[in-house]
Design a protein around this motif. Structure first.
Motif, mmCIF file in Angstrom:
data_model
loop_
_atom_site.group_PDB
_atom_site.id
_atom_site.type_symbol
_atom_site.label_atom_id
_atom_site.label_comp_id
_atom_site.label_asym_id
_atom_site.label_seq_id
_atom_site.Cartn_x
_atom_site.Cartn_y
_atom_site.Cartn_z
ATOM 1 N N THR A 58 8.150 100.427 -53.224
ATOM 2 C CA THR A 58 8.313 99.341 -52.249
ATOM 3 C C THR A 58 8.923 98.115 -52.915
ATOM 4 O O THR A 58 9.891 97.521 -52.413
ATOM 5 C CB THR A 58 6.953 98.973 -51.637
ATOM 6 O OG1 THR A 58 6.378 100.131 -51.050
ATOM 7 C CG2 THR A 58 7.103 97.890 -50.591
ATOM 8 N N THR A 59 8.361 97.746 -54.063
ATOM 9 C CA THR A 59 8.852 96.573 -54.785
ATOM 10 C C THR A 59 10.257 96.808 -55.326
ATOM 11 O O THR A 59 11.132 95.949 -55.218
ATOM 12 C CB THR A 59 7.885 96.228 -55.936
ATOM 13 O OG1 THR A 59 6.564 96.096 -55.422
ATOM 14 C CG2 THR A 59 8.296 94.927 -56.607
ATOM 15 N N VAL A 60 10.484 97.999 -55.885
ATOM 16 C CA VAL A 60 11.806 98.315 -56.432
ATOM 17 C C VAL A 60 12.855 98.306 -55.323
ATOM 18 O O VAL A 60 13.980 97.817 -55.522
ATOM 19 C CB VAL A 60 11.776 99.674 -57.150
ATOM 20 C CG1 VAL A 60 13.182 100.120 -57.539
ATOM 21 C CG2 VAL A 60 10.889 99.593 -58.392
ATOM 22 N N SER A 61 12.510 98.809 -54.148
ATOM 23 C CA SER A 61 13.438 98.792 -53.015
ATOM 24 C C SER A 61 13.875 97.368 -52.683
ATOM 25 O O SER A 61 15.057 97.108 -52.436
ATOM 26 C CB SER A 61 12.782 99.448 -51.794
ATOM 27 O OG SER A 61 13.586 99.309 -50.642
ATOM 28 N N ASP A 62 12.921 96.432 -52.684
ATOM 29 C CA ASP A 62 13.249 95.036 -52.397
ATOM 30 C C ASP A 62 14.200 94.460 -53.447
ATOM 31 O O ASP A 62 15.135 93.716 -53.121
ATOM 32 C CB ASP A 62 11.976 94.188 -52.350
ATOM 33 C CG ASP A 62 11.130 94.457 -51.112
ATOM 34 O OD1 ASP A 62 11.593 95.197 -50.223
ATOM 35 O OD2 ASP A 62 10.003 93.926 -51.038
ATOM 36 N N VAL A 63 13.969 94.815 -54.706
ATOM 37 C CA VAL A 63 14.836 94.301 -55.774
ATOM 38 C C VAL A 63 16.237 94.898 -55.656
ATOM 39 O O VAL A 63 17.240 94.194 -55.842
ATOM 40 C CB VAL A 63 14.225 94.582 -57.157
ATOM 41 C CG1 VAL A 63 15.184 94.146 -58.263
ATOM 42 C CG2 VAL A 63 12.890 93.855 -57.309
ATOM 43 N N LEU A 64 16.338 96.191 -55.329
ATOM 44 C CA LEU A 64 17.656 96.794 -55.124
ATOM 45 C C LEU A 64 18.399 96.088 -53.990
ATOM 46 O O LEU A 64 19.618 95.886 -54.073
ATOM 47 C CB LEU A 64 17.516 98.284 -54.818
ATOM 48 C CG LEU A 64 17.037 99.185 -55.966
ATOM 49 C CD1 LEU A 64 16.897 100.628 -55.487
ATOM 50 C CD2 LEU A 64 17.990 99.119 -57.157
ATOM 51 N N ASP A 65 17.680 95.706 -52.946
ATOM 52 C CA ASP A 65 18.299 94.925 -51.859
ATOM 53 C C ASP A 65 18.928 93.643 -52.405
ATOM 54 O O ASP A 65 20.026 93.253 -52.001
ATOM 55 C CB ASP A 65 17.259 94.560 -50.801
ATOM 56 C CG ASP A 65 16.981 95.694 -49.828
ATOM 57 O OD1 ASP A 65 17.747 96.675 -49.815
ATOM 58 O OD2 ASP A 65 15.989 95.593 -49.075
ATOM 59 N N SER A 66 18.221 92.992 -53.328
ATOM 60 C CA SER A 66 18.726 91.722 -53.868
ATOM 61 C C SER A 66 19.996 91.911 -54.686
ATOM 62 O O SER A 66 20.774 90.978 -54.866
ATOM 63 C CB SER A 66 17.643 91.039 -54.722
ATOM 64 O OG SER A 66 17.474 91.701 -55.963
ATOM 65 N N TYR A 67 20.222 93.140 -55.196
ATOM 66 C CA TYR A 67 21.447 93.459 -55.929
ATOM 67 C C TYR A 67 22.534 94.010 -55.010
ATOM 68 O O TYR A 67 23.646 94.292 -55.464
ATOM 69 C CB TYR A 67 21.160 94.493 -57.018
ATOM 70 C CG TYR A 67 20.548 93.930 -58.283
ATOM 71 C CD1 TYR A 67 21.354 93.367 -59.276
ATOM 72 C CD2 TYR A 67 19.180 93.964 -58.497
ATOM 73 C CE1 TYR A 67 20.805 92.863 -60.436
ATOM 74 C CE2 TYR A 67 18.619 93.460 -59.661
ATOM 75 C CZ TYR A 67 19.439 92.906 -60.623
ATOM 76 O OH TYR A 67 18.894 92.400 -61.781
ATOM 77 N N GLY A 68 22.209 94.210 -53.752
ATOM 78 C CA GLY A 68 23.184 94.800 -52.836
ATOM 79 C C GLY A 68 23.404 96.279 -53.083
ATOM 80 O O GLY A 68 24.486 96.805 -52.804
#
Length: 276
Positions: free
Chosen positions: A66-76
């Motif tokens: 869940t947390t990693v998914s959010d961070v990947l979003d921040s990288y596009g």
């Protein structure tokens, strides 16, 4: 591509093949080549892998994907796959490790005729396990096929014996009871009793594949738990971990404040602060 780009690309391909051939000879001499997949279908054998301490950092997190998914979003980066598509065979499983990849395609002949003709069984996971490294994650792509098995209990037994962290399958697995009994983490699009023998073949090993429509390159860090699977590009693995740990710490602080019934005035400044 212009002419210079084509020449540069061709040069890189030739270098990659030369390195593959060198590695293949060394691994063969060391008894690590099973030999079911022709050398020409192996794109690469050696490549950089994420360090163990970084992998341990991911495994230390609750709600990891869940947390990693959010961070990947921040990288596009489009690299998150929910368990709507890839489910753990054993609920509660967690996988973190570098990807090694197999790409499979269907066989045109009917499986009955293939068995009658004693055709060569062209599916294989043995090869990838023996050229892989402990901690690797086998990512197998059969286009999300929901009918026949990519792998079963024997394959997973080999994976576990070679120290693999688990398997992620864009397709089905079988021998579910055996996989659960051995405690080997597998995520897949479904389960089946139907063998893949005479129905599929491996056409590329350790090349780029798609996993439910997302790109996976060998060496990418695979992160999977009950919420889903994330694909972290190799070069971003350390940075994504650092941001994920910061988010996890912030979420834990908020959780403790809520449990301790902190006033809204104390909660509001922290609410969604990482999105601001």
């Amino acid at each position: 591509m212009d002419v210079s780009q084509v020449e540069l690309y061709n040069e890189e391909v030739l270098k990659q093949r030369a390195q593959r051939d060198k590695d293949y000879a060394e691994y063969d001499a060391a008894g690590r080549i099973w030999g079911l997949v022709p050398r020409e279908r192996i794109t690469k054998i050696t490549f950089p892998r994420v360090k163990k301490e970084i992998i341990d950092g991911y495994l230390s997190m609750d709600d990891m994907s869940t947390t990693v998914s959010d961070v990947l979003d921040s990288y596009g980066i489009d690299g998150a796959i929910p368990t709507s598509y890839l489910k753990p065979v054993i609920p509660g499983s967690k996988i973190v490790g570098p990807a090694v990849t197999i790409r499979n395609i269907p066989v045109r002949k009917t499986p009955t005729q293939g068995a009658i003709d004693h055709d060569f069984i062209a599916m294989s996971t043995r090869d990838i396990y023996y050229i892989g490294e402990p901690g690797d994650v086998l990512v197998s792509d059969f286009g999300g096929n929901l009918e026949v098995s990519n792998m079963g209990g024997q394959s997973c037994t080999v994976g576990k014996s070679c120290g693999f962290a688990g398997n992620i399958v864009n397709g089905c697995c079988r021998d579910v009871s055996s996989i659960r009994e051995m405690g080997y983490p597998v995520f897949c699009t479904g389960t089946t009793q139907i063998t893949g023998k005479f129905r599929m073949e491996c056409v590329e090993m350790n090349g780029p594949i798609t996993l439910c429509g997302k790109l996976v390159e060998p060496g990418d860090l695979m992160v999977a738990d009950d919420s889903g699977v994330c694909i972290v590009p190799y070069e971003l693995a350390e940075d994504v971990l650092e941001k994920s740990l910061a988010i996890a710490a912030s979420e834990e602080r908020m959780r403790q404040l809520i449990v301790n019934k902190a006033p809204i005035s104390e909660l509001r400044p922290l609410f969604r602060s990482r999105y601001k």
